[in-house]
Design a protein around this motif. Structure first.
Motif, short mmCIF file in Angstrom:
data_model
loop_
_atom_site.label_atom_id
_atom_site.label_comp_id
_atom_site.label_asym_id
_atom_site.label_seq_id
_atom_site.Cartn_x
_atom_site.Cartn_y
_atom_site.Cartn_z
N UNK A 8 9.03 -4.60 -17.21
CA UNK A 8 9.60 -4.76 -15.88
C UNK A 8 8.47 -4.73 -14.87
N UNK A 9 8.62 -5.50 -13.83
CA UNK A 9 7.63 -5.47 -12.77
C UNK A 9 7.80 -4.15 -12.04
N UNK A 10 6.77 -3.29 -12.10
CA UNK A 10 6.90 -1.98 -11.46
C UNK A 10 6.90 -2.11 -9.95
N UNK A 11 7.34 -1.06 -9.30
CA UNK A 11 7.22 -1.02 -7.85
C UNK A 11 5.76 -1.24 -7.52
N UNK A 12 5.50 -2.16 -6.64
CA UNK A 12 4.12 -2.45 -6.27
C UNK A 12 3.69 -1.48 -5.20
N UNK A 13 3.22 -0.32 -5.64
CA UNK A 13 2.75 0.66 -4.67
C UNK A 13 1.61 0.03 -3.87
N UNK A 14 1.57 0.38 -2.61
CA UNK A 14 0.54 -0.17 -1.74
C UNK A 14 -0.85 0.19 -2.26
N UNK A 15 -0.99 1.40 -2.78
CA UNK A 15 -2.28 1.86 -3.28
C UNK A 15 -2.76 1.00 -4.45
N UNK A 16 -1.91 0.80 -5.46
CA UNK A 16 -2.29 -0.02 -6.62
C UNK A 16 -2.52 -1.47 -6.20
N UNK A 17 -1.67 -1.98 -5.33
CA UNK A 17 -1.82 -3.36 -4.88
C UNK A 17 -3.15 -3.54 -4.16
N UNK A 18 -3.47 -2.61 -3.27
CA UNK A 18 -4.74 -2.71 -2.54
C UNK A 18 -5.94 -2.65 -3.48
N UNK A 19 -5.89 -1.74 -4.44
CA UNK A 19 -7.00 -1.62 -5.39
C UNK A 19 -7.14 -2.88 -6.24
N UNK A 20 -6.00 -3.42 -6.70
CA UNK A 20 -6.04 -4.64 -7.51
C UNK A 20 -6.59 -5.81 -6.70
N UNK A 34 -3.87 -19.70 -7.05
CA UNK A 34 -2.57 -19.13 -7.43
C UNK A 34 -2.76 -17.96 -8.39
N UNK A 35 -3.78 -18.05 -9.23
CA UNK A 35 -4.05 -17.00 -10.20
C UNK A 35 -4.33 -15.66 -9.56
N UNK A 36 -4.73 -15.66 -8.30
CA UNK A 36 -5.01 -14.40 -7.58
C UNK A 36 -3.79 -13.49 -7.61
N UNK A 37 -2.65 -13.99 -7.10
CA UNK A 37 -1.46 -13.13 -7.03
C UNK A 37 -0.92 -12.81 -8.43
N UNK A 40 -3.03 -10.02 -9.81
CA UNK A 40 -2.66 -8.76 -9.18
C UNK A 40 -1.38 -8.22 -9.80
N UNK A 41 -0.34 -9.06 -9.92
CA UNK A 41 0.92 -8.63 -10.55
C UNK A 41 0.67 -8.11 -11.97
N UNK A 112 -9.33 -9.99 -19.13
CA UNK A 112 -9.59 -9.88 -17.70
C UNK A 112 -8.54 -8.99 -17.03
N UNK A 113 -7.28 -9.19 -17.39
CA UNK A 113 -6.21 -8.35 -16.85
C UNK A 113 -6.45 -6.89 -17.22
N UNK A 114 -6.88 -6.65 -18.45
CA UNK A 114 -7.18 -5.29 -18.89
C UNK A 114 -8.33 -4.70 -18.09
N UNK A 115 -9.34 -5.49 -17.81
CA UNK A 115 -10.49 -5.03 -17.01
C UNK A 115 -10.01 -4.57 -15.63
N UNK A 116 -9.22 -5.39 -14.97
CA UNK A 116 -8.74 -5.06 -13.62
C UNK A 116 -7.78 -3.88 -13.68
N UNK A 117 -6.86 -3.88 -14.62
CA UNK A 117 -5.88 -2.79 -14.73
C UNK A 117 -6.55 -1.45 -14.99
N UNK A 118 -7.51 -1.43 -15.89
CA UNK A 118 -8.23 -0.18 -16.18
C UNK A 118 -9.00 0.28 -14.95
#
Length: 124
Positions: A8-20, A34-37, A40-41, A112-118
């Motif tokens: 499920x798409x989690x609540x996009x907390x402002x903190x996590x969104x800003x960091x991503x 388009x890959x930017x957003x 981030x998701x 790449x997603x793992x790099x950003x998420x970690x």
């Protein structure tokens, strides 16, 4: 939302969104792509649930595609294009720093997603 999808798409907390967003932008990927957003998701999903990365094509991409009103193929292609742009244009030392290891080959979408998420999970 499809009940067959465990992600499920989690609540996009402002903190996590800003960091991503900061991490993705620092690697030369701007909103122009388009890959930017989508990165981030996906990074937020994986930051909340690292095991979700195992189902990237069957679960994460479809959730993002539904959320953004596009196809799974478009999500995958747009992320791949953004990762390629990063590989071709970013500061490799910064990529290594964000990854926490020396990146020798162009990362796959899931890498790449793992790099950003970690990174967003560990660096506040």
């Amino acid at each position: 939302m499809n009940n067959n999808s465990p992600v499920l798409l989690p609540e996009r907390s402002e903190e996590f969104t800003n960091r991503a967003e900061r991490a993705v932008r620092s690697l030369s990927i701007t909103r122009r792509y388009d890959g930017y957003k989508y990165l981030v998701y996906a990074s937020i999903i994986v930051a909340h649930d690292p095991d979700a990365l195992r189902g990237i094509t069957k679960h994460i991409y479809p959730v993002i595609a539904r959320e953004c009103g596009t196809s799974v193929q478009s999500i995958e292609r747009s992320i791949r294009t953004a990762v390629q742009h990063c590989w071709d244009h970013c500061d490799r030392a910064l990529l290594d720093q964000i990854a926490g290891y020396r990146v020798i080959e162009r990362p796959t979408n899931s890498d790449f997603i793992d790099i950003i998420a970690t990174y967003i999970r560990l660096h506040k």
